[in-house]
Scaffold this motif. Structure first.
Motif, PDB file in Angstrom:
ATOM      1  N   THR A   1       0.827  -1.211   0.000  1.00 30.62           N
ATOM      2  CA  THR A   1       0.000   0.000   0.000  1.00 30.62           C
ATOM      3  C   THR A   1       0.857   1.255   0.000  1.00 30.62           C
ATOM      4  O   THR A   1       0.611   2.188  -0.770  1.00 30.62           O
ATOM      5  N   ARG A   2       1.856   1.292   0.835  1.00 27.02           N
ATOM      6  CA  ARG A   2       2.690   2.490   0.959  1.00 27.02           C
ATOM      7  C   ARG A   2       3.609   2.665  -0.248  1.00 27.02           C
ATOM      8  O   ARG A   2       3.782   3.776  -0.745  1.00 27.02           O
ATOM      9  N   LEU A   3       4.219   1.568  -0.721  1.00 24.98           N
ATOM     10  CA  LEU A   3       5.095   1.672  -1.891  1.00 24.98           C
ATOM     11  C   LEU A   3       4.313   2.069  -3.135  1.00 24.98           C
ATOM     12  O   LEU A   3       4.745   2.931  -3.902  1.00 24.98           O
ATOM     13  N   ALA A   4       3.160   1.443  -3.330  1.00 25.00           N
ATOM     14  CA  ALA A   4       2.336   1.752  -4.502  1.00 25.00           C
ATOM     15  C   ALA A   4       1.786   3.172  -4.424  1.00 25.00           C
ATOM     16  O   ALA A   4       1.775   3.901  -5.423  1.00 25.00           O
ATOM     17  N   GLY A   5       1.347   3.574  -3.239  1.00 27.25           N
ATOM     18  CA  GLY A   5       0.813   4.919  -3.064  1.00 27.25           C
ATOM     19  C   GLY A   5       1.833   6.000  -3.371  1.00 27.25           C
ATOM     20  O   GLY A   5       1.496   7.067  -3.871  1.00 27.25           O
ATOM     21  N   GLY A   6       3.090   5.723  -3.063  1.00 31.92           N
ATOM     22  CA  GLY A   6       4.162   6.680  -3.335  1.00 31.92           C
ATOM     23  C   GLY A   6       4.827   6.474  -4.677  1.00 31.92           C
ATOM     24  O   GLY A   6       5.764   7.190  -5.019  1.00 31.92           O
ATOM     25  N   GLN A   7       4.369   5.484  -5.423  1.00 33.15           N
ATOM     26  CA  GLN A   7       4.981   5.114  -6.701  1.00 33.15           C
ATOM     27  C   GLN A   7       6.492   4.957  -6.549  1.00 33.15           C
ATOM     28  O   GLN A   7       7.286   5.485  -7.337  1.00 33.15           O
ATOM     29  N   ALA A   8       6.882   4.208  -5.524  1.00 38.54           N
ATOM     30  CA  ALA A   8       8.295   4.002  -5.222  1.00 38.54           C
ATOM     31  C   ALA A   8       9.013   3.328  -6.378  1.00 38.54           C
ATOM     32  O   ALA A   8       8.491   2.407  -7.003  1.00 38.54           O
ATOM     33  N   LYS A   9      10.218   3.803  -6.633  1.00 45.34           N
ATOM     34  CA  LYS A   9      11.055   3.221  -7.678  1.00 45.34           C
ATOM     35  C   LYS A   9      12.100   2.280  -7.104  1.00 45.34           C
ATOM     36  O   LYS A   9      12.685   1.484  -7.826  1.00 45.34           O
ATOM     37  N   ALA A  10      12.355   2.412  -5.799  1.00 45.30           N
ATOM     38  CA  ALA A  10      13.361   1.556  -5.156  1.00 45.30           C
ATOM     39  C   ALA A  10      12.960   1.318  -3.708  1.00 45.30           C
ATOM     40  O   ALA A  10      12.134   2.042  -3.141  1.00 45.30           O
ATOM     41  N   LEU A  11      13.592   0.292  -3.131  1.00 42.29           N
ATOM     42  CA  LEU A  11      13.331  -0.080  -1.744  1.00 42.29           C
ATOM     43  C   LEU A  11      14.619  -0.541  -1.097  1.00 42.29           C
ATOM     44  O   LEU A  11      15.334  -1.373  -1.647  1.00 42.29           O
TER      45      LEU A  11
ATOM     46  N   SER B   1       5.873   0.041 -10.206  1.00 46.74           N
ATOM     47  CA  SER B   1       6.865   1.120 -10.310  1.00 46.74           C
ATOM     48  C   SER B   1       8.211   0.751  -9.698  1.00 46.74           C
ATOM     49  O   SER B   1       9.224   1.396  -9.969  1.00 46.74           O
ATOM     50  N   LEU B   2       8.244  -0.286  -8.871  1.00 50.66           N
ATOM     51  CA  LEU B   2       9.456  -0.641  -8.132  1.00 50.66           C
ATOM     52  C   LEU B   2      10.439  -1.393  -9.022  1.00 50.66           C
ATOM     53  O   LEU B   2      10.171  -2.514  -9.449  1.00 50.66           O
ATOM     54  N   ALA B   3      11.580  -0.773  -9.276  1.00 49.19           N
ATOM     55  CA  ALA B   3      12.579  -1.362 -10.177  1.00 49.19           C
ATOM     56  C   ALA B   3      13.791  -1.929  -9.447  1.00 49.19           C
ATOM     57  O   ALA B   3      14.500  -2.766 -10.000  1.00 49.19           O
ATOM     58  N   HIS B   4      14.044  -1.472  -8.220  1.00 50.37           N
ATOM     59  CA  HIS B   4      15.264  -1.874  -7.514  1.00 50.37           C
ATOM     60  C   HIS B   4      14.993  -2.141  -6.041  1.00 50.37           C
ATOM     61  O   HIS B   4      14.264  -1.384  -5.397  1.00 50.37           O
ATOM     62  N   VAL B   5      15.602  -3.192  -5.517  1.00 49.08           N
ATOM     63  CA  VAL B   5      15.561  -3.518  -4.096  1.00 49.08           C
ATOM     64  C   VAL B   5      17.004  -3.700  -3.641  1.00 49.08           C
ATOM     65  O   VAL B   5      17.749  -4.488  -4.232  1.00 49.08           O
ATOM     66  N   ILE B   6      17.396  -2.969  -2.606  1.00 48.69           N
ATOM     67  CA  ILE B   6      18.746  -3.055  -2.053  1.00 48.69           C
ATOM     68  C   ILE B   6      18.628  -3.702  -0.683  1.00 48.69           C
ATOM     69  O   ILE B   6      17.916  -3.197   0.187  1.00 48.69           O
ATOM     70  N   VAL B   7      19.334  -4.831  -0.494  1.00 47.51           N
ATOM     71  CA  VAL B   7      19.169  -5.669   0.691  1.00 47.51           C
ATOM     72  C   VAL B   7      20.435  -5.641   1.553  1.00 47.51           C
ATOM     73  O   VAL B   7      21.519  -5.992   1.088  1.00 47.51           O
ATOM     74  N   VAL B   8      20.269  -5.249   2.808  1.00 52.64           N
ATOM     75  CA  VAL B   8      21.355  -5.282   3.792  1.00 52.64           C
ATOM     76  C   VAL B   8      21.366  -6.664   4.453  1.00 52.64           C
ATOM     77  O   VAL B   8      20.319  -7.159   4.868  1.00 52.64           O
TER      78      VAL B   8
ATOM     79  N   PRO C   1      17.065 -14.963  -0.814  1.00 53.35           N
ATOM     80  CA  PRO C   1      17.227 -15.094  -2.262  1.00 53.35           C
ATOM     81  C   PRO C   1      16.871 -13.785  -2.966  1.00 53.35           C
ATOM     82  O   PRO C   1      15.886 -13.128  -2.605  1.00 53.35           O
ATOM     83  N   LEU C   2      17.686 -13.407  -3.931  1.00 53.40           N
ATOM     84  CA  LEU C   2      17.472 -12.158  -4.637  1.00 53.40           C
ATOM     85  C   LEU C   2      16.879 -12.411  -6.015  1.00 53.40           C
ATOM     86  O   LEU C   2      17.143 -13.434  -6.634  1.00 53.40           O
ATOM     87  N   THR C   3      16.087 -11.452  -6.493  1.00 54.09           N
ATOM     88  CA  THR C   3      15.525 -11.510  -7.835  1.00 54.09           C
ATOM     89  C   THR C   3      16.520 -10.860  -8.790  1.00 54.09           C
ATOM     90  O   THR C   3      16.819  -9.663  -8.664  1.00 54.09           O
ATOM     91  N   THR C   4      17.028 -11.625  -9.723  1.00 49.96           N
ATOM     92  CA  THR C   4      18.020 -11.146 -10.677  1.00 49.96           C
ATOM     93  C   THR C   4      17.475  -9.961 -11.464  1.00 49.96           C
ATOM     94  O   THR C   4      16.341  -9.979 -11.925  1.00 49.96           O
ATOM     95  N   GLY C   5      18.318  -8.942 -11.589  1.00 47.67           N
ATOM     96  CA  GLY C   5      17.949  -7.752 -12.345  1.00 47.67           C
ATOM     97  C   GLY C   5      17.243  -6.690 -11.525  1.00 47.67           C
ATOM     98  O   GLY C   5      17.211  -5.530 -11.914  1.00 47.67           O
ATOM     99  N   ARG C   6      16.675  -7.076 -10.400  1.00 46.59           N
ATOM    100  CA  ARG C   6      15.964  -6.110  -9.551  1.00 46.59           C
ATOM    101  C   ARG C   6      16.679  -5.913  -8.224  1.00 46.59           C
ATOM    102  O   ARG C   6      16.799  -4.799  -7.726  1.00 46.59           O
ATOM    103  N   ASP C   7      17.144  -6.980  -7.632  1.00 48.20           N
ATOM    104  CA  ASP C   7      17.688  -6.933  -6.279  1.00 48.20           C
ATOM    105  C   ASP C   7      19.209  -6.816  -6.283  1.00 48.20           C
ATOM    106  O   ASP C   7      19.885  -7.359  -7.159  1.00 48.20           O
ATOM    107  N   HIS C   8      19.699  -6.131  -5.252  1.00 45.21           N
ATOM    108  CA  HIS C   8      21.139  -5.912  -5.104  1.00 45.21           C
ATOM    109  C   HIS C   8      21.497  -6.073  -3.630  1.00 45.21           C
ATOM    110  O   HIS C   8      20.807  -5.523  -2.771  1.00 45.21           O
ATOM    111  N   TRP C   9      22.590  -6.790  -3.350  1.00 46.40           N
ATOM    112  CA  TRP C   9      23.119  -6.808  -1.988  1.00 46.40           C
ATOM    113  C   TRP C   9      23.789  -5.474  -1.720  1.00 46.40           C
ATOM    114  O   TRP C   9      24.552  -4.969  -2.541  1.00 46.40           O
ATOM    115  N   TRP C  10      23.499  -4.906  -0.564  1.00 43.91           N
ATOM    116  CA  TRP C  10      24.137  -3.647  -0.141  1.00 43.91           C
ATOM    117  C   TRP C  10      25.644  -3.775  -0.257  1.00 43.91           C
ATOM    118  O   TRP C  10      26.309  -2.900  -0.807  1.00 43.91           O
TER     119      TRP C  10
END
Length: 175
Positions: free
Chosen positions: A102-112, A140-147, A155-164
């Motif tokens: 709800t919050r990510l979609a409402g803000g049209q977040a591009k990354a997390l 709208s979410l294209a990138h996820v950065i994981v600490v 497990p990361l989604t290739t092309g979208r997720d990145h290890w910090w």
């Protein structure tokens, strides 16, 4: 026609002064472990994170969610978002999938920004699976950065997720 970035007043203006070597952030974990960052260290890490965000194509006006436990990286992430002129979307670490969506979609977040997990009352709590399910529902979410905070499987989604630790430290330390 004025322009101001809060990061300048919170951090950048201290570089090259005696304050640069003073402690800016002190973190204490649930088990008593501690980490501290000086203003200089925080400055360099914020610049690296901001440069990583820019490298992913993010900039002024882009919304970035922060779904993380209280750890030093959350301070870096929030200041990096501000440094690029992004919009910070805070997400409580206890939220479930629907609340995050709800919050990510409402803000049209591009990354997390998120983490593999956290420890709550001595028990590991996975966060990345919730972030992953939410990300799949936000177009709208294209990138996820994981600490890697709790040492949990994430497990990361290739092309979208990145290890910090693979994305941020390799970036230039200058703004």
């Amino acid at each position: 026609d004025g322009a101001m970035n809060i990061v300048h007043n919170c951090l950048d203006k201290y570089i090259g002064t005696p304050t640069e070597s003073r402690t800016a952030v002190i973190w204490e974990g649930e088990y008593g472990e501690t980490r501290a960052l000086t203003y200089g260290e925080l400055y360099r890490q914020v610049n690296q994170a901001a440069n990583a965000l820019r490298g992913l194509g993010l900039g002024k006006g882009d919304a970035v969610g922060v779904y993380m436990p209280m750890c030093p990286e959350i301070v870096v992430a929030v200041l990096a978002i501000a440094k690029i002129g992004g919009i910070f979307l805070p997400l409580f670490s206890g939220y479930g999938v629907d609340a995050v969506v709800t919050r990510l979609a409402g803000g049209q977040a591009k990354a997390l920004f998120t983490a593999d997990g956290l420890s709550r009352r001595g028990k590991p709590v996975a966060m990345n699976p919730i972030a992953d399910q939410a990300a799949a529902q936000v177009p709208s979410l294209a990138h996820v950065i994981v600490v890697n905070h709790a040492g949990l499987d994430a497990p990361l989604t290739t092309g979208r997720d990145h290890w910090w630790y693979e994305l941020i430290p390799q970036q230039p330390e200058a703004a």
